[in-house]
Design a protein around this motif. Structure first.
Motif, mmCIF file in Angstrom:
data_model
loop_
_atom_site.group_PDB
_atom_site.id
_atom_site.type_symbol
_atom_site.label_atom_id
_atom_site.label_comp_id
_atom_site.label_asym_id
_atom_site.label_seq_id
_atom_site.Cartn_x
_atom_site.Cartn_y
_atom_site.Cartn_z
ATOM 1 N N PHE A 112 -5.697 3.793 1.277
ATOM 2 C CA PHE A 112 -4.448 3.199 1.755
ATOM 3 C C PHE A 112 -4.242 3.399 3.254
ATOM 4 O O PHE A 112 -3.360 2.791 3.843
ATOM 5 C CB PHE A 112 -3.255 3.810 1.007
ATOM 6 C CG PHE A 112 -3.293 3.624 -0.474
ATOM 7 C CD1 PHE A 112 -2.981 2.406 -1.054
ATOM 8 C CD2 PHE A 112 -3.650 4.679 -1.309
ATOM 9 C CE1 PHE A 112 -3.024 2.236 -2.420
ATOM 10 C CE2 PHE A 112 -3.693 4.516 -2.673
ATOM 11 C CZ PHE A 112 -3.380 3.287 -3.237
ATOM 12 N N TYR A 149 -4.050 0.421 5.754
ATOM 13 C CA TYR A 149 -2.852 -0.406 5.633
ATOM 14 C C TYR A 149 -1.660 0.263 6.285
ATOM 15 O O TYR A 149 -0.776 -0.410 6.814
ATOM 16 C CB TYR A 149 -2.571 -0.706 4.164
ATOM 17 C CG TYR A 149 -3.677 -1.509 3.517
ATOM 18 C CD1 TYR A 149 -3.907 -2.830 3.884
ATOM 19 C CD2 TYR A 149 -4.491 -0.943 2.550
ATOM 20 C CE1 TYR A 149 -4.931 -3.568 3.306
ATOM 21 C CE2 TYR A 149 -5.516 -1.671 1.961
ATOM 22 C CZ TYR A 149 -5.722 -2.982 2.340
ATOM 23 O OH TYR A 149 -6.729 -3.708 1.778
ATOM 24 N N ALA A 168 0.826 -1.204 0.000
ATOM 25 C CA ALA A 168 0.000 0.000 0.000
ATOM 26 C C ALA A 168 0.863 1.258 0.000
ATOM 27 O O ALA A 168 0.536 2.249 -0.670
ATOM 28 C CB ALA A 168 -0.928 -0.004 1.208
#
Length: 311
Positions: free
Chosen positions: A296, A299, A210
């Protein structure tokens, strides 16, 4: 058992607890830092919807003296080219990011394995490219004459596919985070290398993937240089290069009295929002990409917690 076990109440370790003053200081620091990041963006938005005359007279302001959308009207007079360039940038960013993640992971995984005999050589090979390159002219000739990528969208994708720094970051993550025992156990159970890579390594590596994906997304989206070098057809230029060209045209008209006189002689009105249109170009350029981070974020948080719970 006749002996009674004395129950001791759970008391948290005071050493692991920050003082209230330190907590307040940390929170204040991050709040100030967040404001320093957000306030300029708010200013850019306010200036982009301000009247040009008010900007020249009163300067930049967090609240428009006179509300105006002339900057956006000026930009979207040729809406077809903007929409087309948006399509190019979105396509290049999606294809480039996904392909880049796959290639970087495929390169980083073998050199992270201790049982790979040529790991040091290929690690040095990718590290060498961080220090030295062949220069701009050979780089251009490779893509134009050898690969024949001029005026194609592949010219906007291929040069940015592999970043040596992200290869080393991914390799280090594989080495330090993924237990070797899991890989050996899967190998004993009869799993092949590709099965181990796609079904074990990649699912455990979502935090680093990510991170790489976000930075590669920003790299592809913000790139304008490749369009300048490789693209001569208007149909394949990115949105960033289109905004760059528009800014140069504005600067030329603003600083060239001959061009202004020619526009007036042709019956045109030589008046356009030079300051506000620059801010509008910033908004047009960064608009879609600011929505990428939330996808993202979880993550990133997971990557921090994985590193924190290791003892």
């Amino acid at each position: 058992m006749s002996a009674e076990i004395e129950k001791v109440p759970h008391v948290s370790n005071p050493k692991n607890r920050l003082p209230k003053l330190a907590t307040f200081g940390i929170h204040s620091m991050f709040i100030i830092y967040s404001l320093l990041c957000v306030i300029p963006l708010i200013l850019v938005i306010m200036v982009s919807i301000s009247d040009e005359t008010a900007i020249v007279k009163h300067g930049y302001s967090f609240w428009p003296e006179t509300f105006s959308l002339e900057a956006y009207k000026f930009l979207f007079k040729d809406a077809t080219s903007i929409v087309r360039s948006y399509g190019v940038s979105i396509t290049v960013t999606l294809i480039g990011t996904i392909t880049s993640m796959i290639i970087i992971a495929l390169y980083a995984y073998p050199i992270s394995r201790k049982d790979f005999p040529h790991a040091k050589f290929f690690t040095f090979l990718v590290f060498f490219t961080m220090l030295f390159n062949g220069g701009l002219v050979p780089w251009y000739l490779v893509y134009v004459q050898m690969l024949d990528l001029k005026n194609t969208m592949m010219a906007l994708i291929v040069p940015l596919l592999v970043a040596a720094f992200f290869v080393l970051i991914t390799r280090t993550f594989f080495q330090t985070t993924i237990p070797q025992a899991i890989l050996e156990s899967a190998n004993i159970d009869g799993a092949g290398e590709m099965t181990i890579f796609f079904k074990i390594v990649l699912p455990l590596s979502l935090p680093v993937l990510a991170t790489v994906a976000l930075f590669q997304t920003l790299t592809y989206w913000n790139d304008w240089f490749l369009s300048l070098v490789f693209i001569t057809k208007e149909a394949n230029i990115s949105i960033q290069y289109l905004m760059y060209k528009t800014m140069l045209n504005i600067q030329y008209l603003a600083n060239n009295s001959t061009a202004a006189a020619a526009i007036r002689a042709a019956g045109g009105e030589f008046k356009f929002p030079s300051e506000s249109v620059r801010m509008a170009m910033v908004i047009v350029g960064i608009g879609p990409i600011i929505f990428a981070y939330p996808f993202f974020q979880k993550y990133f948080v997971k990557g921090l917690t994985v590193g924190a719970v290791k003892g």
